[in-house]
Design a protein around this motif. Structure first.
Motif, PDB file in Angstrom:
ATOM      1  N   GLN B 288      15.086  35.760  43.214  1.00  0.00           N
ATOM      2  CA  GLN B 288      13.734  36.395  42.907  1.00  0.00           C
ATOM      3  C   GLN B 288      13.590  37.321  44.165  1.00  0.00           C
ATOM      4  O   GLN B 288      12.608  38.093  44.281  1.00  0.00           O
ATOM      5  N   PHE B 289      14.386  37.156  45.364  1.00  0.00           N
ATOM      6  CA  PHE B 289      14.318  38.158  46.454  1.00  0.00           C
ATOM      7  C   PHE B 289      13.992  39.476  46.395  1.00  0.00           C
ATOM      8  O   PHE B 289      12.869  39.814  47.165  1.00  0.00           O
ATOM      9  N   PRO B 290      14.613  40.232  45.688  1.00  0.00           N
ATOM     10  CA  PRO B 290      14.456  41.744  45.866  1.00  0.00           C
ATOM     11  C   PRO B 290      13.079  42.134  45.219  1.00  0.00           C
ATOM     12  O   PRO B 290      12.486  42.910  46.074  1.00  0.00           O
ATOM     13  N   ASP B 291      12.548  41.413  44.105  1.00  0.00           N
ATOM     14  CA  ASP B 291      11.228  41.686  43.808  1.00  0.00           C
ATOM     15  C   ASP B 291      10.259  41.354  44.939  1.00  0.00           C
ATOM     16  O   ASP B 291       9.257  42.435  45.269  1.00  0.00           O
ATOM     17  N   PHE B 292      10.409  40.272  45.683  1.00  0.00           N
ATOM     18  CA  PHE B 292       9.417  39.952  46.439  1.00  0.00           C
ATOM     19  C   PHE B 292       9.358  40.954  47.770  1.00  0.00           C
ATOM     20  O   PHE B 292       8.472  41.117  48.385  1.00  0.00           O
ATOM     21  N   LYS B 293      10.666  41.116  48.106  1.00  0.00           N
ATOM     22  CA  LYS B 293      10.961  41.742  49.283  1.00  0.00           C
ATOM     23  C   LYS B 293      10.399  43.278  49.119  1.00  0.00           C
ATOM     24  O   LYS B 293       9.692  43.904  49.852  1.00  0.00           O
ATOM     25  N   SER B 294      10.625  43.831  47.903  1.00  0.00           N
ATOM     26  CA  SER B 294       9.853  45.150  47.759  1.00  0.00           C
ATOM     27  C   SER B 294       8.383  45.208  47.749  1.00  0.00           C
ATOM     28  O   SER B 294       7.793  46.015  48.196  1.00  0.00           O
ATOM     29  N   ARG B 295       7.965  44.147  47.119  1.00  0.00           N
ATOM     30  CA  ARG B 295       6.588  44.081  47.211  1.00  0.00           C
ATOM     31  C   ARG B 295       6.021  43.946  48.768  1.00  0.00           C
ATOM     32  O   ARG B 295       4.893  44.361  49.073  1.00  0.00           O
ATOM     33  N   GLU B 296       6.760  43.053  49.764  1.00  0.00           N
ATOM     34  CA  GLU B 296       6.347  42.579  50.799  1.00  0.00           C
ATOM     35  C   GLU B 296       6.515  44.249  51.637  1.00  0.00           C
ATOM     36  O   GLU B 296       5.576  44.478  52.227  1.00  0.00           O
ATOM     37  N   LEU B 297       7.493  44.985  51.470  1.00  0.00           N
ATOM     38  CA  LEU B 297       7.500  46.343  51.940  1.00  0.00           C
ATOM     39  C   LEU B 297       6.487  47.039  51.869  1.00  0.00           C
ATOM     40  O   LEU B 297       6.092  48.121  52.297  1.00  0.00           O
ATOM     41  N   ALA B 298       5.930  47.054  50.283  1.00  0.00           N
ATOM     42  CA  ALA B 298       4.802  47.845  49.701  1.00  0.00           C
ATOM     43  C   ALA B 298       3.562  47.284  50.412  1.00  0.00           C
ATOM     44  O   ALA B 298       2.615  48.024  50.076  1.00  0.00           O
ATOM     45  N   GLY B 299       3.723  46.438  51.316  1.00  0.00           N
ATOM     46  CA  GLY B 299       2.430  45.996  51.951  1.00  0.00           C
ATOM     47  C   GLY B 299       1.460  45.114  51.140  1.00  0.00           C
ATOM     48  O   GLY B 299       0.265  45.208  51.003  1.00  0.00           O
ATOM     49  N   ALA B 300       2.436  44.122  50.478  1.00  0.00           N
ATOM     50  CA  ALA B 300       1.686  43.169  49.813  1.00  0.00           C
ATOM     51  C   ALA B 300       0.713  42.239  50.603  1.00  0.00           C
ATOM     52  O   ALA B 300      -0.012  41.162  49.968  1.00  0.00           O
ATOM     53  N   GLY B 301       1.075  42.253  51.874  1.00  0.00           N
ATOM     54  CA  GLY B 301       0.156  41.013  52.782  1.00  0.00           C
ATOM     55  C   GLY B 301       1.173  39.675  52.820  1.00  0.00           C
ATOM     56  O   GLY B 301       0.714  38.799  53.354  1.00  0.00           O
ATOM     57  N   PHE B 302       2.419  39.595  52.340  1.00  0.00           N
ATOM     58  CA  PHE B 302       2.992  38.520  52.622  1.00  0.00           C
ATOM     59  C   PHE B 302       4.394  38.816  53.103  1.00  0.00           C
ATOM     60  O   PHE B 302       4.855  39.920  53.268  1.00  0.00           O
ATOM     61  N   SER B 303       5.143  37.842  53.606  1.00  0.00           N
ATOM     62  CA  SER B 303       6.465  38.075  54.118  1.00  0.00           C
ATOM     63  C   SER B 303       7.428  37.171  53.273  1.00  0.00           C
ATOM     64  O   SER B 303       7.066  35.932  53.115  1.00  0.00           O
ATOM     65  N   VAL B 304       8.459  37.682  53.176  1.00  0.00           N
ATOM     66  CA  VAL B 304       9.708  36.740  52.713  1.00  0.00           C
ATOM     67  C   VAL B 304      10.605  36.061  53.922  1.00  0.00           C
ATOM     68  O   VAL B 304      11.043  37.056  54.604  1.00  0.00           O
ATOM     69  N   VAL B 305      10.729  34.822  53.850  1.00  0.00           N
ATOM     70  CA  VAL B 305      11.416  34.382  54.996  1.00  0.00           C
ATOM     71  C   VAL B 305      12.647  33.489  54.198  1.00  0.00           C
ATOM     72  O   VAL B 305      12.544  32.964  53.363  1.00  0.00           O
ATOM     73  N   ALA B 306      13.968  33.648  54.993  1.00  0.00           N
ATOM     74  CA  ALA B 306      15.135  32.792  54.570  1.00  0.00           C
ATOM     75  C   ALA B 306      15.616  32.172  55.773  1.00  0.00           C
ATOM     76  O   ALA B 306      15.733  32.532  56.769  1.00  0.00           O
ATOM     77  N   ALA B 307      16.262  30.930  55.417  1.00  0.00           N
ATOM     78  CA  ALA B 307      16.670  30.152  56.420  1.00  0.00           C
ATOM     79  C   ALA B 307      18.038  29.506  55.912  1.00  0.00           C
ATOM     80  O   ALA B 307      17.931  28.962  54.961  1.00  0.00           O
ATOM     81  N   ARG B 308      18.993  29.508  56.701  1.00  0.00           N
ATOM     82  CA  ARG B 308      20.351  28.739  56.328  1.00  0.00           C
ATOM     83  C   ARG B 308      19.749  27.217  55.928  1.00  0.00           C
ATOM     84  O   ARG B 308      19.204  26.736  56.936  1.00  0.00           O
ATOM     85  N   ALA B 309      20.443  26.752  55.114  1.00  0.00           N
ATOM     86  CA  ALA B 309      19.871  25.265  54.891  1.00  0.00           C
ATOM     87  C   ALA B 309      20.860  24.149  55.011  1.00  0.00           C
ATOM     88  O   ALA B 309      22.126  24.624  54.752  1.00  0.00           O
ATOM     89  N   LEU B 310      20.208  23.127  55.584  1.00  0.00           N
ATOM     90  CA  LEU B 310      20.984  21.973  55.814  1.00  0.00           C
ATOM     91  C   LEU B 310      21.252  21.076  54.541  1.00  0.00           C
ATOM     92  O   LEU B 310      22.156  20.494  54.377  1.00  0.00           O
TER      93      LEU B 310
END
Lengths: 323, 590
Positions: B288-310
């Motif tokens: 789902q990342f690309p959709d969310f990221k493009s909205r983030e870059l378009a100024g949707a007011g949220f950010s997408v964060v990713a972290a390596r998982a244990l």
């Protein structure tokens, strides 16, 4: 009439029994078991599987399980318990029943209120422009699944910056006491499921009404009425429509079980707190008594719906008498 | 003589609050970007389903766990940044030299949500009456039973005084402290009637706190308490004003006045609710990342964060050593075949196309981010090379003898098998298709069989498959996943012949290959070896053996991905929703 009613109700019992046997058999044939979902958890050992099966009565044979469940219903009106929630099934269904009835009632009401007059109009203007447009829209309504309409409506609301994209209330009104603002909020959410689930129904009822009315309008007695010089409006609404609506009454009865299983996917997409999603998850989770009770409930509704339709038919159509 | 395990630093950081109670200050997490928050406001989060009940130990459920984390505490927590063990309800602890006696000193002045003081009795009750009750559906009785000299003995719990708990183990258990952070402590005064001690039957413990219970009954020590449940719609938690945790400046946590959990089953519905601004945060997948990221870059007011998982589940591909078809079984149990097939699994394509780059080459199987145990075996793993795969299959004599494009095991048996995967998830479907296509390239025919994802592991354990795509979780310590990775374990499903004939008996050593015997031994030693260094070295050897002999083909280790609105402060999503790791008390509303 009373004898007829009693006879109809008595016939329901063996039918329900048969339905329950078939449902139970199908659920048993489903691959996997209730414990499967837990296997990945580090806490879940083979011993736990055994204990769980013993607690839930799954260590008994399917026939025993079925008979125990059935005797609970017959002797105590106990429909078993949910494996998942560890609570009686009746309570879990009860929690969702009210909203199910509201959503389904409003949707059905909306569909019929729109469809019946529309059916009459297009029948009277057969092959005209209105008929063509209504039929075209009607076919699309029939062809597009309700969940897709729901998704499209959600996308539309999102595109216009709306926040009413699922559920029946905004977060702040959930559990709040009733107020005018809460009611408005409900209406603001309710139109989406009503439109999404209702469109298919509208098309169906409208097509049916159109066909019935066309049949009747060609009938001899309508011609006779016209020949006698009765006002055309009176002929149409007093005589033709009244007769044409009879088959729709039977159709209404058949729509009762739709309350539960007609709109499962749309209800999931729209996040409605109704019974449909409950049936879906209980089947997926192999929560067998919840699934069984809901399926049984759906068939009971179907039979009651039929009975009510038959009774209503006798009431609206003086030609029909049961005895 | 007792040896202090935890650094003295924690004791040194003990501070005294206004009421004179010892309270270690919470260390700030500047490394995670945490700042001092402002109290007030609520956050709205999503729950994927209605909670089955409010009693954590009554049902294994991610939903009830998500709520329990906020309402209850564990004795020991994870440091949010380093994943080291830090004090929870236990302010300090010590382990005897022989590793069998663990003494925990509890935090003083902690109260349950209803005002009743929290004591050592509650801890003993939780372990004695709930966790080790074999009838508790989400208990963990088996983990507290140790086999010493062929005899099964249970760990014992005692409370010498109101603030001290002593746990006595029959044998040293080096992973035990780490293990302790998975258990939420329950209130004895509320749950006694459901326990054996309170006169109930063992299975009655599961009847505690069904969803129609009065909210005042569900009391914890956690940052939030239960305030309202509207069936199928919402769960509301409100701030525990007496919570023991404070931030670096001494401001009581949590910052938030409450948490609202909207019950939204279905990913699409959750995404819609998030995009409409009705949810403040949402865990998403790499897909789902690309959709969310493009909205983030378009100024949707949220950010997408990713972290390596244990934690989290890395997918793998398993071949059934004990397949019903004897010819297939013979091929599958040959490690040279599995090595050849490993060449045909395009990990980078899965990582790039399926996870949009938000995944990494997995360990075998330890998570790469797990510094304590991870052995970098990427050099030993066979990376995508179809020519090498074909050559290796040729060398095994698996060639196409009848010219139909599919290799043959024998003149009458094609190298063809079913590949079982979960068809209710886009991720699984994509991975299965990629694998199937690459296998076809080298003349191996895999026929896809889609089933529900929730039944994948059950299908594996039942042995009802030929090849299987499934994901099994990583844990910080290999000991915690012993039933999966130790030959003969109850979840060692790809080679079921190694499992004991009956429960509790010895595994079938005759069925084990030499490397499996060695792996078995490594896990036996690892359970009791209290020397951290040699223990880790053993587990590293196990990972090298896995890379060499390929019991299963590890495919990818997905990252944790979340979308969060900018008004949420101090958001951390490193480990995912796991016991002992709870950053939510630090969240605040800007």
């Amino acid at each position: 009439m009373l004898v007829y009613l009693i006879r109809r109700i008595l016939v329901m019992i063996p039918t329900l029994l048969l339905v329950s046997v078939i449902c139970f058999a199908v659920i048993q044939l489903q691959p996997g078991s209730f414990a499967d979902r837990y296997l990945e958890d580090p806490r879940f050992t083979p011993e736990t599987v055994e204990r769980l099966n013993a607690q839930l009565g799954l260590d008994k044979t399917p026939v025993e399980q079925y008979l125990i469940w059935l005797s609970g219903i017959v002797t105590r009106l106990d429909f078993g318990f949910s494996f998942f929630a560890n609570r009686p099934v009746s309570g879990i269904i009860g929690e969702r029943l009210a909203w199910t009835v509201v959503v389904a009632g409003v949707t059905l009401g909306f569909a019929w209120l729109v469809a019946v007059p529309l059916g009459i109009v297009v029948a009277l203007r057969r092959n005209g422009f209105t008929d063509a447009v209504a039929s075209f829209v009607g076919y699309i309504g029939l062809a597009v699944p309700d969940f897709l309409v729901a998704l499209l409506l959600i996308a539309l609301v999102l595109a216009y910056g709306g926040t009413n994209v699922g559920g029946l209330f905004s977060a702040q009104y959930l559990g709040a006491p009733w107020s005018w603002a809460k009611f408005v909020d409900l209406l603001n959410h309710l139109w989406i499921p009503v439109l999404a689930i209702g469109t298919g129904g509208i098309a169906q009822v409208m097509r049916q009404m159109r066909a019935n009315l066309l049949d009747v309008l060609n009938a001899d007695y309508v011609r006779t009425a016209k020949a006698k010089g009765l006002h055309p409006r009176r002929v149409t609404y007093r005589h033709a429509v009244r007769t044409a609506i009879n088959p729709l009454v039977s159709m209404a009865g058949l729509q009762l079980p739709e309350l539960i299983n007609g709109t499962i996917i749309a209800s999931i997409v729209l996040n409605l707190p109704t019974i449909g999603p409950l049936l879906y998850t209980s089947l997926l989770n192999k929560d067998q008594y919840v699934a069984m009770t809901l399926l049984l409930f759906a068939s009971l509704l179907l039979m009651i719906g039929n009975l009510l339709a038959d009774l209503a038919l006798a009431w609206v159509d003086p030609r029909i008498r049961y005895g | 003589m007792y040896r202090r395990i935890l650094a003295l630093l924690i004791v040194a950081s003990l501070a005294f609050s206004a009421v004179g109670l010892a309270q270690p200050k919470v260390v700030g997490y500047p490394g995670l970007g945490m700042v001092a928050g402002t109290p007030g406001g609520t956050l709205t989060l999503a729950l994927g389903d209605s909670p089955p009940r409010f009693f954590y130990y009554g049902e294994i459920s991610a939903i009830s766990q998500a709520l329990t984390m906020q309402m209850f505490d564990t004795l020991i927590d994870f440091d949010l940044e380093t994943y080291e063990l830090v004090p929870g309800l236990a302010r300090e602890w010590s382990v005897s030299d022989d590793g069998t006696v663990i003494t925990l000193h509890l935090r003083e002045g902690v109260a349950w949500h209803d005002g009743t003081p929290f004591t050592a009795d509650d801890v003993v009750f939780t372990f004695d009456q709930i966790v080790t009750n074999p009838e508790a559906r989400a208990g963990d009785a088996a983990s507290f039973i140790f086999t010493v000299d062929g005899e099964q003995r249970r760990a014992t719990f005692s409370a010498p005084d109101a603030n001290t708990v002593v746990i006595t183990l029959p044998t040293p258990a080096p992973a035990f402290l780490l293990f302790l952070r998975s258990f939420y402590i329950m209130p004895k005064h509320k749950l006694l009637p459901f326990s054996v001690e309170g006169g109930a039957q063992p299975a009655d413990i599961n009847d505690a706190w069904p969803t129609d219970v009065a909210t005042s009954e569900v009391v914890g020590t956690g940052a939030f308490r239960l305030s309202e449940y509207v069936p199928g719609q919402v769960v509301r938690l409100v701030k525990n004003w007496n919570y023991w945790r404070v931030d670096e400046a001494g401001t009581p946590l949590p910052y938030l006045d409450g948490l609202t959990y909207l019950i939204v089953p279905g990913t699409d519905a959750q995404v819609a609710q998030f995009l409409a601004g009705n949810l403040d945060q949402l865990n998403i997948s790499g897909g789902q990342f690309p959709d969310f990221k493009s909205r983030e870059l378009a100024g949707a007011g949220f950010s997408v964060v990713a972290a390596r998982a244990l934690f989290g589940s890395p997918p793998h591909l398993a071949f059934n050593f004990d397949a019903t078809d004897p010819e297939l079984a013979a091929v599958f149990s040959n490690h040279e075949f599995r090595q050849a097939m490993e060449y045909a699994v395009d990990r980078m394509r899965v990582i790039d196309d399926v996870y949009n780059g938000l995944a990494e080459i997995p360990g075998t199987p330890t998570a790469p981010v797990n510094g304590a145990f991870y052995e970098d075996t990427t050099g030993l793993m066979r990376m995508y090379d179809l020519e090498a795969a074909a050559a290796a299959l040729d060398a095994l004599g698996l060639v196409d003898t009848n010219g139909n494009g599919v290799r043959n095991i024998s003149p009458t048996r094609e190298l063809e098998f079913t590949l079982t995967y979960g068809n209710d998830s886009a991720t699984w479907t994509d991975v299965a298709t990629i694998v199937q296509n690459d296998f076809a390239e080298i003349g191996v025919r895999a026929n896809l069989r889609g089933i529900q994802s929730s039944q994948l592991l059950g299908t594996g354990i039942a042995g009802d498959y030929e090849a299987l795509l499934v994901a099994i979780g990583n844990q910080p310590d290999p000991e915690l996943r012993k039933p999966i990775w130790q030959p003969g374990g109850s979840l060692y499903y790809w080679h079921r012949a190694t499992q004991p004939a009956a429960q509790g008996e010895r595994p079938n050593f005759d069925a084990m290959a030499d490397w499996e015997l060695r792996v078995f031994e490594i896990f036996e030693t690892g359970s009791v070896n209290i020397d951290a260094e040699s223990r880790a070295a053993n587990y590293r050897e196990w990972q090298r053996l896995n890379a060499e002999y390929v019991p299963v083909i590890m495919i990818a280790k997905p990252s944790n991905v979340a979308a969060v609105y900018d008004h949420v402060g101090n958001f951390v999503y490193n480990l995912g929703v796991i016991p002992g790791y709870n950053p939510v008390p630090h969240y605040f509303r800007r």
